[in-house]
Enzyme design. Sequence first.
Site, PDB file in Angstrom:
ATOM      1  N   HIS A 124      39.470  22.303  30.999  1.00 23.34           N
ATOM      2  CA  HIS A 124      40.641  22.635  30.185  1.00 23.34           C
ATOM      3  C   HIS A 124      41.925  22.237  30.912  1.00 23.34           C
ATOM      4  O   HIS A 124      42.143  22.654  32.044  1.00 23.34           O
ATOM      5  CB  HIS A 124      40.682  24.139  29.890  1.00 23.34           C
ATOM      6  CG  HIS A 124      39.731  24.556  28.807  1.00 23.34           C
ATOM      7  ND1 HIS A 124      39.889  25.700  28.063  1.00 23.34           N
ATOM      8  CD2 HIS A 124      38.626  23.947  28.327  1.00 23.34           C
ATOM      9  CE1 HIS A 124      38.909  25.782  27.179  1.00 23.34           C
ATOM     10  NE2 HIS A 124      38.112  24.735  27.325  1.00 23.34           N
ATOM     11  N   TYR A 169      48.163  29.561  37.445  1.00 24.92           N
ATOM     12  CA  TYR A 169      46.950  29.633  36.627  1.00 24.92           C
ATOM     13  C   TYR A 169      45.869  28.683  37.162  1.00 24.92           C
ATOM     14  O   TYR A 169      44.700  29.066  37.238  1.00 24.92           O
ATOM     15  CB  TYR A 169      47.268  29.309  35.162  1.00 24.92           C
ATOM     16  CG  TYR A 169      46.163  29.751  34.225  1.00 24.92           C
ATOM     17  CD1 TYR A 169      46.155  31.020  33.662  1.00 24.92           C
ATOM     18  CD2 TYR A 169      45.094  28.901  33.916  1.00 24.92           C
ATOM     19  CE1 TYR A 169      45.136  31.443  32.832  1.00 24.92           C
ATOM     20  CE2 TYR A 169      44.062  29.314  33.090  1.00 24.92           C
ATOM     21  CZ  TYR A 169      44.094  30.581  32.549  1.00 24.92           C
ATOM     22  OH  TYR A 169      43.071  30.992  31.733  1.00 24.92           O
ATOM     23  N   LYS A 186      41.639  35.612  37.738  1.00 30.54           N
ATOM     24  CA  LYS A 186      41.661  35.342  39.180  1.00 30.54           C
ATOM     25  C   LYS A 186      40.525  36.015  39.969  1.00 30.54           C
ATOM     26  O   LYS A 186      40.271  35.644  41.125  1.00 30.54           O
ATOM     27  CB  LYS A 186      42.994  35.814  39.792  1.00 30.54           C
ATOM     28  CG  LYS A 186      44.183  35.012  39.344  1.00 30.54           C
ATOM     29  CD  LYS A 186      44.229  33.655  40.027  1.00 30.54           C
ATOM     30  CE  LYS A 186      45.127  32.686  39.322  1.00 30.54           C
ATOM     31  NZ  LYS A 186      44.478  31.493  38.809  1.00 30.54           N
ATOM     32  N   TYR A 212      46.138  33.258  24.642  1.00 29.36           N
ATOM     33  CA  TYR A 212      46.577  34.573  25.129  1.00 29.36           C
ATOM     34  C   TYR A 212      47.642  35.070  24.160  1.00 29.36           C
ATOM     35  O   TYR A 212      48.679  34.419  24.005  1.00 29.36           O
ATOM     36  CB  TYR A 212      47.194  34.464  26.530  1.00 29.36           C
ATOM     37  CG  TYR A 212      46.201  34.171  27.637  1.00 29.36           C
ATOM     38  CD1 TYR A 212      45.813  32.866  27.935  1.00 29.36           C
ATOM     39  CD2 TYR A 212      45.656  35.204  28.405  1.00 29.36           C
ATOM     40  CE1 TYR A 212      44.907  32.598  28.961  1.00 29.36           C
ATOM     41  CE2 TYR A 212      44.758  34.942  29.431  1.00 29.36           C
ATOM     42  CZ  TYR A 212      44.385  33.645  29.703  1.00 29.36           C
ATOM     43  OH  TYR A 212      43.495  33.381  30.713  1.00 29.36           O
ATOM     44  N   PRO A 235      42.058  41.272  34.604  1.00 26.93           N
ATOM     45  CA  PRO A 235      41.498  39.949  34.281  1.00 26.93           C
ATOM     46  C   PRO A 235      42.458  38.971  33.603  1.00 26.93           C
ATOM     47  O   PRO A 235      42.091  37.813  33.398  1.00 26.93           O
ATOM     48  CB  PRO A 235      40.325  40.275  33.343  1.00 26.93           C
ATOM     49  CG  PRO A 235      40.629  41.620  32.789  1.00 26.93           C
ATOM     50  CD  PRO A 235      41.434  42.337  33.818  1.00 26.93           C
TER      51      PRO A 235
HETATM   52  P1  RFL Z   1      30.310  41.893  42.023  1.00 23.50           P
HETATM   53  O1  RFL Z   1      30.115  40.829  40.979  1.00 23.50           O
HETATM   54  O2  RFL Z   1      30.699  43.243  41.576  1.00 23.50           O
HETATM   55  O3  RFL Z   1      28.970  41.958  42.845  1.00 23.50           O
HETATM   56  C1  RFL Z   1      28.715  42.974  43.785  1.00 23.50           C
HETATM   57  C2  RFL Z   1      27.224  43.156  43.900  1.00 23.50           C
HETATM   58  O4  RFL Z   1      26.966  44.177  44.870  1.00 23.50           O
HETATM   59  C3  RFL Z   1      25.960  45.032  44.363  1.00 23.50           C
HETATM   60  N1  RFL Z   1      26.073  46.336  45.030  1.00 23.50           N
HETATM   61  C4  RFL Z   1      25.269  46.735  46.032  1.00 23.50           C
HETATM   62  N2  RFL Z   1      24.255  46.132  46.655  1.00 23.50           N
HETATM   63  C5  RFL Z   1      23.637  46.817  47.638  1.00 23.50           C
HETATM   64  N3  RFL Z   1      23.999  48.075  48.017  1.00 23.50           N
HETATM   65  C6  RFL Z   1      24.993  48.716  47.416  1.00 23.50           C
HETATM   66  N4  RFL Z   1      25.334  49.938  47.784  1.00 23.50           N
HETATM   67  C7  RFL Z   1      25.687  48.039  46.374  1.00 23.50           C
HETATM   68  N5  RFL Z   1      26.727  48.376  45.584  1.00 23.50           N
HETATM   69  C8  RFL Z   1      26.945  47.336  44.782  1.00 23.50           C
HETATM   70  C9  RFL Z   1      26.212  45.072  42.874  1.00 23.50           C
HETATM   71  O5  RFL Z   1      25.058  45.475  42.154  1.00 23.50           O
HETATM   72  C10 RFL Z   1      26.607  43.633  42.600  1.00 23.50           C
HETATM   73  O6  RFL Z   1      25.496  42.833  42.275  1.00 23.50           O
HETATM   74  O7  RFL Z   1      31.401  41.426  43.108  1.00 23.50           O
HETATM   75  P2  RFL Z   1      31.693  39.957  43.722  1.00 23.50           P
HETATM   76  O8  RFL Z   1      30.419  39.255  44.077  1.00 23.50           O
HETATM   77  O9  RFL Z   1      32.738  40.144  44.739  1.00 23.50           O
HETATM   78  O10 RFL Z   1      32.263  39.112  42.501  1.00 23.50           O
HETATM   79  C11 RFL Z   1      33.513  39.389  41.985  1.00 23.50           C
HETATM   80  C12 RFL Z   1      33.513  39.131  40.478  1.00 23.50           C
HETATM   81  O11 RFL Z   1      32.381  39.691  39.881  1.00 23.50           O
HETATM   82  C13 RFL Z   1      34.758  39.752  39.858  1.00 23.50           C
HETATM   83  O12 RFL Z   1      35.921  39.439  40.603  1.00 23.50           O
HETATM   84  C14 RFL Z   1      35.032  39.320  38.448  1.00 23.50           C
HETATM   85  O13 RFL Z   1      33.920  39.401  37.604  1.00 23.50           O
HETATM   86  C15 RFL Z   1      36.154  40.222  37.918  1.00 23.50           C
HETATM   87  N6  RFL Z   1      36.131  40.297  36.494  1.00 23.50           N
HETATM   88  C16 RFL Z   1      36.672  39.268  35.822  1.00 23.50           C
HETATM   89  N7  RFL Z   1      37.256  38.237  36.521  1.00 23.50           N
HETATM   90  C17 RFL Z   1      37.786  37.209  35.881  1.00 23.50           C
HETATM   91  O14 RFL Z   1      38.273  36.287  36.551  1.00 23.50           O
HETATM   92  N8  RFL Z   1      37.762  37.174  34.491  1.00 23.50           N
HETATM   93  C18 RFL Z   1      37.170  38.183  33.745  1.00 23.50           C
HETATM   94  O15 RFL Z   1      37.136  38.106  32.544  1.00 23.50           O
HETATM   95  C19 RFL Z   1      36.606  39.274  34.409  1.00 23.50           C
HETATM   96  N9  RFL Z   1      36.011  40.287  33.731  1.00 23.50           N
HETATM   97  C20 RFL Z   1      35.542  41.394  35.822  1.00 23.50           C
HETATM   98  C21 RFL Z   1      35.472  41.354  34.421  1.00 23.50           C
HETATM   99  C22 RFL Z   1      35.008  42.506  36.509  1.00 23.50           C
HETATM  100  C23 RFL Z   1      34.438  43.576  35.837  1.00 23.50           C
HETATM  101  N10 RFL Z   1      33.985  44.727  36.616  1.00 23.50           N
HETATM  102  C24 RFL Z   1      33.789  44.614  38.019  1.00 23.50           C
HETATM  103  C25 RFL Z   1      33.964  46.031  36.132  1.00 23.50           C
HETATM  104  C26 RFL Z   1      34.865  42.395  33.736  1.00 23.50           C
HETATM  105  C27 RFL Z   1      34.339  43.506  34.435  1.00 23.50           C
HETATM  106  C28 RFL Z   1      33.662  44.580  33.610  1.00 23.50           C
HETATM  107  C1  PHB Z   2      36.776  35.074  29.925  1.00 25.98           C
HETATM  108  O1  PHB Z   2      36.415  34.032  29.336  1.00 25.98           O
HETATM  109  O2  PHB Z   2      35.998  36.022  30.088  1.00 25.98           O
HETATM  110  C2  PHB Z   2      38.167  35.160  30.419  1.00 25.98           C
HETATM  111  C3  PHB Z   2      38.984  34.051  30.376  1.00 25.98           C
HETATM  112  C4  PHB Z   2      40.295  34.152  30.830  1.00 25.98           C
HETATM  113  C5  PHB Z   2      40.758  35.349  31.312  1.00 25.98           C
HETATM  114  C6  PHB Z   2      39.934  36.462  31.365  1.00 25.98           C
HETATM  115  C7  PHB Z   2      38.627  36.369  30.903  1.00 25.98           C
HETATM  116  O3  PHB Z   2      42.047  35.441  31.714  1.00 25.98           O
END
Ligand code: RFL
Ligand code: PHB
Length: 390
Positions: A72, A385, A297, A201, A293
Amino acid sequence: MRTQVAIIGAGPSGLLLGQLLHKAGIDAVIIERQSPDYVLGRIRAGVLEQVSIDLLDEAGVGTRMHKEGLVHGGFELLFKGQRHRIDMNELTGGKNVMVYGQTEVTRDLMDARQAAGLPTIYEASQVSVQDFDGKHPVVRFEKNGVSHELQCDFIAGCDGFHGVCRASVPESAITNYEKIYPFGWLGVLADVPPVSHELIYANTERGFALCSMRSETRSRYYLQCPLSDKVEQWSDDAFWTELKNRLDPEAREKLITGPSIEKSIAPLRSFVAEPMRFGQLFLAGDAAHIVPPTGAKGLNLAASDVKYLASAFMEFYAEKSTAGIDSYSERCLRRVWKAERFSWWFTSLMHQFPQAGGFGQKVQEAELDYLIHSRAASQSLAENYVGLPL
Ligand code: RFL
Ligand code: PHB
């Protein structure tokens, strides 16, 4: 059991670190609380910066991403009923982002780890990290009711916001900075073509909306919702009706709806723990920081932490140098705070805040108007971005 680096958590941070260390000939064991299917079932981020793309290539897991990911060069801002394109590519001198879901990144990393025969212990319980203030840290856990001990040189805390690593640091050694937002995001994944070929957005009086995607046939949509809302209150029909209400007439007309395949509510939070290193324990990704989110980032910050951490360990084992290890926290935090600032700003600009009232809405609209008409302002948005340089 003994290894060089014990990695706690098999999310994107832990798996990517494991892969980079493997490439450098450094042994690591990953310990994960959940099952592989559970980890893959979490629908999260969708946008990768160039820095993350490069790192996935370096880890040798970029093939499917380049084939299936969508490049994109821009996105749209919708306010006062009209869409305005931010031409990221032109504004940044040719930079783009890649739309490729976190689920797919995780799957590619899991497959590569399995193909290389590297050890991951899933469904580990009672995980604890100990003695990381000395030279001989230990990880203890149970698997199928049997206790295990893993000795190592370093522990990488990649266990997310609710993990055990950050929680094991003495309170006096850590400072937490936090901001909680008074709303959440209701997300829906559906096998319908995206309403537009780029992300939208939307700032509306009814609240924020985001139109995103996973492929040409799978869409990801979000609505700002009150924190008190429960997923069960939101039927698919109610979701699509509200989304339409927050779109411009053309998008409303074009929107194709269908049954949701996932629906969840996520609270929004900004959080940073400082420092990110405690003796032989290093925090990376969501274990150390959370962004709302809105700027996409979270996953990208996790990737840059992992890049710094992997190169610090490589320097240590290859050159007996602790320079990378000693500067890890400071290097990460400089980048983290810039992404925190951007995510907070973009969140503040795009959402309805309960206390802000009509004045708040007018100020947001004035800033959005400035943003699309001032090259300097759009350039700043675009530059953040696509991701700031490492
Ligand atoms: P993760 O993905 O949370 O992975 C951590 C892993 O550690 C495990 N864990 C354990 N393992 C062993 N012992 C323990 N005591 C443990 N406790 C936990 C968990 O089961 C898991 O598998 O962190 P990581 O790897 O640092 O990755 C970061 C990303 O996942 C995160 O930054 C993003 O997903 C944030 N985020 C989003 N980011 C975006 O850029 N766009 C989004 O749309 C977006 N949506 C989100 C999100 C994070 C969410 N969370 C954490 C609630 C939506 C949600 C719901
Ligand atoms: C997503 O596709 O999940 C998404 C994309 C852009 C954002 C947040 C989430 O800023």
